[in-house]
Design a protein around this motif. Sequence first.
Motif, PDB file in Angstrom:
ATOM      1  N   GLU A  89       1.318  -1.624   7.962  1.00 35.91           N
ATOM      2  CA  GLU A  89       0.245  -2.557   7.654  1.00 35.91           C
ATOM      3  C   GLU A  89      -0.728  -2.688   8.826  1.00 35.91           C
ATOM      4  OE1 GLU A  89      -0.237  -7.316   7.013  1.00 35.91           O
ATOM      5  OE2 GLU A  89       1.379  -6.335   5.883  1.00 35.91           O
ATOM      6  N   GLU A 124      -8.133  -8.354   4.041  1.00 34.93           N
ATOM      7  CA  GLU A 124      -6.951  -8.903   3.356  1.00 34.93           C
ATOM      8  C   GLU A 124      -6.789  -8.311   1.963  1.00 34.93           C
ATOM      9  OE1 GLU A 124      -4.688 -10.532   5.003  1.00 34.93           O
ATOM     10  OE2 GLU A 124      -6.036 -10.469   6.734  1.00 34.93           O
ATOM     11  N   GLU A 125      -7.887  -8.116   1.275  1.00 40.18           N
ATOM     12  CA  GLU A 125      -7.832  -7.515  -0.059  1.00 40.18           C
ATOM     13  C   GLU A 125      -7.358  -6.064   0.017  1.00 40.18           C
ATOM     14  OE1 GLU A 125     -11.056  -6.382  -3.463  1.00 40.18           O
ATOM     15  OE2 GLU A 125     -11.272  -8.361  -2.517  1.00 40.18           O
ATOM     16  N   GLU A 128      -3.656  -6.091   0.666  1.00 45.18           N
ATOM     17  CA  GLU A 128      -2.918  -6.467  -0.544  1.00 45.18           C
ATOM     18  C   GLU A 128      -2.880  -5.301  -1.540  1.00 45.18           C
ATOM     19  OE1 GLU A 128      -0.375  -8.510  -2.593  1.00 45.18           O
ATOM     20  OE2 GLU A 128      -1.165  -9.236  -0.681  1.00 45.18           O
ATOM     21  N   ASP A 129      -3.999  -4.606  -1.705  1.00 45.57           N
ATOM     22  CA  ASP A 129      -4.023  -3.424  -2.584  1.00 45.57           C
ATOM     23  C   ASP A 129      -3.064  -2.349  -2.073  1.00 45.57           C
ATOM     24  OD1 ASP A 129      -5.904  -4.641  -4.181  1.00 45.57           O
ATOM     25  OD2 ASP A 129      -7.608  -3.534  -3.341  1.00 45.57           O
ATOM     26  N   ARG A 131      -0.340  -2.860  -0.280  1.00 42.81           N
ATOM     27  CA  ARG A 131       1.037  -3.315  -0.550  1.00 42.81           C
ATOM     28  C   ARG A 131       1.422  -3.055  -2.007  1.00 42.81           C
ATOM     29  NH1 ARG A 131       0.242  -9.060   2.255  1.00 42.81           N
ATOM     30  NH2 ARG A 131       0.590  -8.463   4.431  1.00 42.81           N
ATOM     31  N   ARG A 132       0.508  -3.386  -2.923  1.00 44.75           N
ATOM     32  CA  ARG A 132       0.784  -3.170  -4.355  1.00 44.75           C
ATOM     33  C   ARG A 132       1.009  -1.682  -4.641  1.00 44.75           C
ATOM     34  NH1 ARG A 132      -2.862  -7.447  -5.327  1.00 44.75           N
ATOM     35  NH2 ARG A 132      -4.634  -6.025  -5.448  1.00 44.75           N
TER      36      ARG A 132
END
Length: 137
Positions: A89, A124-125, A128-129, A131-132
Amino acid sequence: MTRRKPPKVSFRWWIDRQIGEARDRGEFDNLPGTGKPLPKPTGNDAATDWVLRQVRAGGHDTKAFLPPALALKREVQDLPARLAGERAERRVREVVEDLNERIRQAYLNHHSGPPLTVAPVDVEEAVEDWRRSRAAS
């Protein structure tokens, strides 16, 4: 070294003569690509086509030829695929922050070429994408 063109002789005759002599010496025999069809034109001029073929054949990225506004837009479009190859990350954040800094610099220094229409990416978006996409695989 090539001899100089004699005076009172047309350039066309002089060049044709040099080509004929080279052909007679066999300098055009067994050239790379002999007998192969010419590549299909792309709509660019011949010099541009040749450069692009050489760059691609060398395994280089042709994005370097894009104006900054288009290169950044392309980089934002390719970002999900780029981030999919990252394992940490922290590294995802670094990649997005680096891209955003280059976008900000482009807005500050943009002088020529197409208008710059790309916006910085929400870190942050993007994380998050990322991670998904990792959870899905």
